[in-house]
Design an enzyme around this catalytic site. Structure first.
Site, PDB file in Angstrom:
ATOM      1  N   HIS A  15      57.275  29.155 -21.197  1.00 23.77           N
ATOM      2  CA  HIS A  15      58.103  28.722 -19.935  1.00 23.77           C
ATOM      3  C   HIS A  15      57.352  27.776 -19.190  1.00 23.77           C
ATOM      4  CE1 HIS A  15      55.902  31.596 -16.931  1.00 23.77           C
ATOM      5  NE2 HIS A  15      55.073  31.110 -17.455  1.00 23.77           N
ATOM      6  N   CYS A  34      51.019  26.075 -14.352  1.00 24.27           N
ATOM      7  CA  CYS A  34      52.520  26.513 -14.872  1.00 24.27           C
ATOM      8  C   CYS A  34      53.383  25.414 -14.857  1.00 24.27           C
ATOM      9  CB  CYS A  34      52.819  27.906 -14.036  1.00 24.27           C
ATOM     10  SG  CYS A  34      51.846  29.205 -14.612  1.00 24.27           S
ATOM     11  N   HIS A  40      54.176  26.255 -21.713  1.00 24.68           N
ATOM     12  CA  HIS A  40      52.823  27.015 -22.044  1.00 24.68           C
ATOM     13  C   HIS A  40      53.671  28.489 -22.413  1.00 24.68           C
ATOM     14  CE1 HIS A  40      53.241  27.996 -17.884  1.00 24.68           C
ATOM     15  NE2 HIS A  40      52.546  29.232 -18.271  1.00 24.68           N
ATOM     16  N   HIS A  42      52.965  32.829 -23.157  1.00 25.65           N
ATOM     17  CA  HIS A  42      52.630  34.139 -22.734  1.00 25.65           C
ATOM     18  C   HIS A  42      52.878  35.355 -23.759  1.00 25.65           C
ATOM     19  CE1 HIS A  42      51.320  33.022 -18.728  1.00 25.65           C
ATOM     20  NE2 HIS A  42      52.452  32.394 -18.300  1.00 25.65           N
ATOM     21  N   ASP A  80      62.001  37.346 -27.085  1.00 26.87           N
ATOM     22  CA  ASP A  80      61.047  36.935 -28.128  1.00 26.87           C
ATOM     23  C   ASP A  80      61.120  35.665 -28.737  1.00 26.87           C
ATOM     24  OD1 ASP A  80      58.564  37.983 -29.410  1.00 26.87           O
ATOM     25  OD2 ASP A  80      59.634  39.029 -31.049  1.00 26.87           O
ATOM     26  N   HIS A  81      60.156  34.910 -28.831  1.00 27.75           N
ATOM     27  CA  HIS A  81      59.922  33.782 -29.511  1.00 27.75           C
ATOM     28  C   HIS A  81      60.945  32.709 -28.632  1.00 27.75           C
ATOM     29  CE1 HIS A  81      57.237  36.060 -31.970  1.00 27.75           C
ATOM     30  NE2 HIS A  81      56.846  34.918 -32.482  1.00 27.75           N
ATOM     31  N   GLU A 125      52.178  39.667 -17.537  1.00 24.68           N
ATOM     32  CA  GLU A 125      52.213  38.135 -17.785  1.00 24.68           C
ATOM     33  C   GLU A 125      50.611  37.876 -18.414  1.00 24.68           C
ATOM     34  OE1 GLU A 125      54.640  34.947 -16.034  1.00 24.68           O
ATOM     35  OE2 GLU A 125      52.460  34.885 -14.964  1.00 24.68           O
TER      36      GLU A 125
HETATM   37 NI    NI Z   1      52.864  30.934 -17.214  1.00 19.71          NI
END
Ligand code: NI
Length: 135
Positions: A15, A34, A40, A42, A80-81, A125
């Site tokens: 995200h 961020c 990046h 998580h 997911d992914h 997160e």
């Molecule tokens: Ni983040």
């Protein structure tokens, strides 16, 4: 007799936190790392808590197989992914912060869960930062 049942699940997603209507400088000031334009990721962990009455016949509150199917279908298959900003309808125009993600996940599960159950969702997160809805 009210009991709580918990199910954990996991997904990876990328995200970026930013607002399209703000300058890069303002996004940088508010969202820091961020706001990295190259995204990046998580390793998100979720915990789904279902509260309700134990069924006298089965001894179950909810069949965990059914709860697991709801989580897989509504949450993992969606996120997911994925790049949350680019690949999902839910975050096309909604900043994918932990706060917003946990509310979106709650609403997706709530829509498929029998109204007789109470629901609480937690989202990690990072190991140290986590979110809960309802508060
Ligand atoms: Ni983040």
């Amino acid at each position: 007799m009210k009991v709580a049942v918990f199910r954990k699940a996991h997904f990876n997603a990328a995200h970026r936190l930013y607002r399209k209507d703000w300058s890069f400088e303002k996004n940088d000031e508010i969202f820091g790392l961020c706001n990295n334009p190259n995204w990046h990721g998580h390793n998100y962990e979720i915990e789904v808590k279902v509260i309700g009455e134990v069924d006298k016949e089965t001894g179950y509150l909810i069949d965990l197989k059914i709860l697991n199917e709801i989580i897989n279908k509504e949450v993992l298959n969606r996120f997911d992914h994925k790049n949350l900003n680019l690949d999902t309808e839910e975050f096309k125009d909604l900043n994918p912060t932990g706060e917003n993600i946990v509310v979106v996940i709650y609403n997706l599960i709530r829509a498929k869960l029998d109204a007789k159950y109470e629901l609480v969702v937690r989202l990690w997160e990072t190991e140290r930062n986590y979110f809960q809805f309802p508060a």
